[in-house]
Write a protein that holds these residues in place. Structure first.
Motif, PDB file in Angstrom:
ATOM      1  N   LYS A 173     -22.174  26.410  33.029  1.00 13.19           N
ATOM      2  CA  LYS A 173     -23.005  27.540  33.434  1.00 13.19           C
ATOM      3  C   LYS A 173     -23.344  28.409  32.220  1.00 13.19           C
ATOM      4  O   LYS A 173     -24.500  28.850  32.047  1.00 13.19           O
ATOM      5  CB  LYS A 173     -22.270  28.367  34.492  1.00 13.19           C
ATOM      6  N   THR A 174     -22.350  28.641  31.369  1.00  4.66           N
ATOM      7  CA  THR A 174     -22.571  29.438  30.162  1.00  4.66           C
ATOM      8  C   THR A 174     -23.515  28.720  29.210  1.00  4.66           C
ATOM      9  O   THR A 174     -24.432  29.341  28.643  1.00  4.66           O
ATOM     10  CB  THR A 174     -21.235  29.719  29.462  1.00  4.66           C
ATOM     11  N   ALA A 175     -23.305  27.419  29.021  1.00  2.00           N
ATOM     12  CA  ALA A 175     -24.175  26.648  28.135  1.00  2.00           C
ATOM     13  C   ALA A 175     -25.614  26.673  28.633  1.00  2.00           C
ATOM     14  O   ALA A 175     -26.561  26.829  27.853  1.00  2.00           O
ATOM     15  CB  ALA A 175     -23.673  25.219  28.019  1.00  2.00           C
ATOM     16  N   SER A 176     -25.782  26.534  29.948  1.00  2.00           N
ATOM     17  CA  SER A 176     -27.118  26.553  30.544  1.00  2.00           C
ATOM     18  C   SER A 176     -27.798  27.893  30.286  1.00  2.00           C
ATOM     19  O   SER A 176     -28.980  27.954  29.906  1.00  2.00           O
ATOM     20  CB  SER A 176     -27.024  26.289  32.042  1.00  2.00           C
ATOM     21  N   TYR A 177     -27.056  28.971  30.463  1.00  2.00           N
ATOM     22  CA  TYR A 177     -27.613  30.307  30.236  1.00  2.00           C
ATOM     23  C   TYR A 177     -27.992  30.491  28.764  1.00  2.00           C
ATOM     24  O   TYR A 177     -29.038  31.074  28.442  1.00  2.00           O
ATOM     25  CB  TYR A 177     -26.608  31.369  30.659  1.00  2.00           C
ATOM     26  N   MET A 178     -27.155  29.973  27.867  1.00  2.04           N
ATOM     27  CA  MET A 178     -27.445  30.086  26.439  1.00  2.04           C
ATOM     28  C   MET A 178     -28.705  29.311  26.075  1.00  2.04           C
ATOM     29  O   MET A 178     -29.560  29.804  25.326  1.00  2.04           O
ATOM     30  CB  MET A 178     -26.256  29.577  25.616  1.00  2.04           C
ATOM     31  N   VAL A 179     -28.836  28.097  26.594  1.00  2.00           N
ATOM     32  CA  VAL A 179     -30.024  27.290  26.310  1.00  2.00           C
ATOM     33  C   VAL A 179     -31.275  27.993  26.835  1.00  2.00           C
ATOM     34  O   VAL A 179     -32.292  28.103  26.136  1.00  2.00           O
ATOM     35  CB  VAL A 179     -29.877  25.885  26.908  1.00  2.00           C
ATOM     36  N   GLU A 180     -31.201  28.483  28.068  1.00  2.00           N
ATOM     37  CA  GLU A 180     -32.343  29.185  28.657  1.00  2.00           C
ATOM     38  C   GLU A 180     -32.684  30.463  27.894  1.00  2.00           C
ATOM     39  O   GLU A 180     -33.853  30.882  27.835  1.00  2.00           O
ATOM     40  CB  GLU A 180     -32.040  29.543  30.120  1.00  2.00           C
ATOM     41  N   SER A 181     -31.664  31.071  27.281  1.00  2.00           N
ATOM     42  CA  SER A 181     -31.867  32.332  26.562  1.00  2.00           C
ATOM     43  C   SER A 181     -32.320  32.122  25.121  1.00  2.00           C
ATOM     44  O   SER A 181     -32.547  33.099  24.399  1.00  2.00           O
ATOM     45  CB  SER A 181     -30.574  33.146  26.573  1.00  2.00           C
ATOM     46  N   GLY A 182     -32.409  30.861  24.695  1.00  2.00           N
ATOM     47  CA  GLY A 182     -32.950  30.590  23.369  1.00  2.00           C
ATOM     48  C   GLY A 182     -31.951  30.222  22.302  1.00  2.00           C
ATOM     49  O   GLY A 182     -32.261  30.307  21.102  1.00  2.00           O
ATOM     50  N   ALA A 183     -30.754  29.776  22.678  1.00  2.00           N
ATOM     51  CA  ALA A 183     -29.795  29.326  21.669  1.00  2.00           C
ATOM     52  C   ALA A 183     -30.344  28.117  20.921  1.00  2.00           C
ATOM     53  O   ALA A 183     -30.932  27.221  21.521  1.00  2.00           O
ATOM     54  CB  ALA A 183     -28.460  28.980  22.317  1.00  2.00           C
ATOM     55  N   ASP A 184     -30.139  28.109  19.609  1.00  2.00           N
ATOM     56  CA  ASP A 184     -30.524  26.960  18.793  1.00  2.00           C
ATOM     57  C   ASP A 184     -29.364  25.988  18.619  1.00  2.00           C
ATOM     58  O   ASP A 184     -29.580  24.791  18.407  1.00  2.00           O
ATOM     59  CB  ASP A 184     -30.982  27.439  17.414  1.00  2.00           C
ATOM     60  N   ILE A 185     -28.148  26.497  18.698  1.00  2.00           N
ATOM     61  CA  ILE A 185     -26.923  25.710  18.514  1.00  2.00           C
ATOM     62  C   ILE A 185     -25.876  26.301  19.444  1.00  2.00           C
ATOM     63  O   ILE A 185     -25.840  27.521  19.662  1.00  2.00           O
ATOM     64  CB  ILE A 185     -26.405  25.797  17.056  1.00  2.00           C
ATOM     65  N   ILE A 186     -25.011  25.451  20.003  1.00  2.00           N
ATOM     66  CA  ILE A 186     -23.859  25.927  20.769  1.00  2.00           C
ATOM     67  C   ILE A 186     -22.598  25.550  20.009  1.00  2.00           C
ATOM     68  O   ILE A 186     -22.414  24.387  19.619  1.00  2.00           O
ATOM     69  CB  ILE A 186     -23.833  25.334  22.188  1.00  2.00           C
ATOM     70  N   ASP A 187     -21.733  26.536  19.790  1.00  5.91           N
ATOM     71  CA  ASP A 187     -20.500  26.347  19.030  1.00  5.91           C
ATOM     72  C   ASP A 187     -19.312  26.367  19.979  1.00  5.91           C
ATOM     73  O   ASP A 187     -19.075  27.370  20.669  1.00  5.91           O
ATOM     74  CB  ASP A 187     -20.356  27.466  17.993  1.00  5.91           C
ATOM     75  N   VAL A 188     -18.573  25.280  20.025  1.00  2.00           N
ATOM     76  CA  VAL A 188     -17.432  25.142  20.931  1.00  2.00           C
ATOM     77  C   VAL A 188     -16.135  25.227  20.137  1.00  2.00           C
ATOM     78  O   VAL A 188     -15.944  24.486  19.163  1.00  2.00           O
ATOM     79  CB  VAL A 188     -17.491  23.795  21.689  1.00  2.00           C
ATOM     80  N   GLY A 189     -15.249  26.119  20.545  1.00  2.00           N
ATOM     81  CA  GLY A 189     -13.971  26.265  19.865  1.00  2.00           C
ATOM     82  C   GLY A 189     -12.805  26.195  20.823  1.00  2.00           C
ATOM     83  O   GLY A 189     -12.826  26.844  21.866  1.00  2.00           O
ATOM     84  N   GLY A 190     -11.785  25.420  20.474  1.00  2.00           N
ATOM     85  CA  GLY A 190     -10.628  25.273  21.336  1.00  2.00           C
ATOM     86  C   GLY A 190      -9.349  25.808  20.727  1.00  2.00           C
ATOM     87  O   GLY A 190      -8.241  25.504  21.214  1.00  2.00           O
ATOM     88  N   LEU A 191      -9.482  26.597  19.667  1.00  2.00           N
ATOM     89  CA  LEU A 191      -8.307  27.108  18.958  1.00  2.00           C
ATOM     90  C   LEU A 191      -8.623  28.518  18.471  1.00  2.00           C
ATOM     91  O   LEU A 191      -9.453  28.697  17.583  1.00  2.00           O
ATOM     92  CB  LEU A 191      -7.988  26.197  17.763  1.00  2.00           C
TER      93      LEU A 191
END
Length: 398
Positions: A159-177
């Motif tokens: 849901k967050t990724a979808s909102y970011m893409v719709e809002s104009g994100a060029d890159i999504i950064d995923v962090g697990g630490l």
């Protein structure tokens, strides 16, 4: 009437004057004073540089005792246009003494090198640097410093990724630490369990969005790339796991090389710098040399000065005001300042939840200074700031 012309509008104003288009590059080479600092030049060489620059119509700042050679060496600040430096290089071709060969090579390299216009991921997704890009943060952790970035359930992540893409994100950064100040690392197994499902789900749902993985561990990077990630975002500059450089070389993956002093556990225990920008730049040069020696494509390196990672409040402010100096290294520049402590302090010690406006101000500064990527929690708001300022900047372009 007399008006001082904005440098950004110089070409547009030449068009209004109806100058010959072929002359535009010539005048542009003469129009902007570029301040270049060269460190540790023997005093006789520093004096020669000053005299040569004066003869060309430029100038140089040297140590007050360099002229009498009462100090063994001097840092030198050159004041000249591109045309001045091109002429100086020619003059120095016969000056193979007093450290001037090194100066000539550095000047030539500075003038000839170009920042990459784009970087391709191992899977063919292109990151182009024609404008400031927005990197949205998704932390698949329970303990990142800003609670609004914590997303652990896959449905919430998508849901967050979808909102970011719709809002104009060029890159999504995923962090697990979490690498917040004072934090201890989780195990590699735990980091993998957090990151891989998120990367796979985002890649399946959004095939075109570049995915960055915020990790300093080689195995996490390897398996994330195999799952469809595009970029390695390493806070340690290969200092915490040297095997990571092998993964970057093997996959020919774009990588963010960040500066840090210490580790997340101890980095904020009174960090000290004599010259914060110089020391970060020297770190970048050493780490890039290490990466290139291991087979990393130098055109795929992105630099991040590491706001808040082993820096005090004043260090962070100085980095922000001197961002353009890092562009001398001719690499794409990333700034991750979103909702960080120095913003809260500047606004009167407000918590992360109240730092959006400060973050937007920092993003605006980054856009105007030509930063290539801003890493942010609030994509929609930052995207709007970027879009507006890019529209303003475009007014001076023909």
């Amino acid at each position: 009437m007399l008006l001082e012309i904005s440098p950004e509008f110089f070409r547009a104003e030449m068009e209004r004057v109806k100058a010959h288009p072929a002359s535009f590059p010539i005048f542009e080479r003469k129009s902007r004073i570029i301040l270049l600092k060269i460190y540790g030049v023997p005093s006789p060489g520093a004096n020669i540089l000053k005299q040569e620059m004066l003869s060309l119509g430029g100038d140089a700042v040297v140590h007050k005792n360099a002229v009498e050679c009462k100090v063994p060496e001097s840092d030198v600040i050159l004041l000249g246009t591109r045309k001045h430096y091109e002429a100086l290089i020619k003059k120095l071709e016969i000056a193979n003494y007093f450290g001037l060969t090194r100066v000539r090579k550095a000047l030539k390299d500075y003038l000839e090198r170009r920042k990459a216009e784009y970087i391709d991921s191992p899977w063919g997704r292109r990151i182009a640097f024609g404008r400031t890009l927005v990197m949205g943060i998704i932390n698949v952790t329970p303990d990142s410093f800003y609670s609004g970035s914590r997303k652990q359930d896959l449905k919430e992540i998508l849901k967050t990724a979808s909102y970011m893409v719709e809002s104009g994100a060029d890159i999504i950064d995923v962090g697990g630490l979490s690498t917040r100040p004072g934090s201890d690392p989780v195990t590699e197994e735990e980091e993998l369990a957090r990151v891989l499902p998120a990367v796979k789900a985002i890649r399946e749902s959004f095939p075109q969005i570049p995915i960055s993985v915020d990790t300093y561990r080689a195995e996490v990077a390897r398996r994330s790339l195999q799952a469809g990630a595009d970029i390695i975002n390493d806070i340690s500059g290969f200092m915490f796991d040297e095997n990571l450089v092998k993964v970057a070389a093997e996959f020919r993956a774009p990588l963010v090389l960040m500066h840090i002093k210490g580790t997340p556990k101890d980095m904020q225990k009174d960090p000290h710098y004599d010259d914060v920008v110089r020391e970060i730049a020297e770190y970048f040069l050493e780490r890039m040399e290490f990466a290139e020696a291991a087979g990393v494509d130098p055109d795929k390196i992105i630099l991040d000065p590491g706001i808040g990672f082993g820096k005090q409040y004043q260090h962070n402010l100085e980095i922000m005001v001197r961002l353009e100096e890092f562009k001398s290294l001719k690499k794409p520049l990333l700034i991750g300042a979103s909702r960080k402590t120095f913003i809260g302090k500047a606004l009167g010690d407000v918590p992360p939840e109240e730092r959006l406006e400060g973050t937007l101000a920092v993003t605006a500064l980054c856009v105007m200074k030509g930063v290539d990527i801003v890493r942010v929690h609030d994509v929609k708001e930052n995207r709007r700031v970027v879009d507006l300022l890019e529209a303003v900047k475009c007014q001076g372009r023909s």
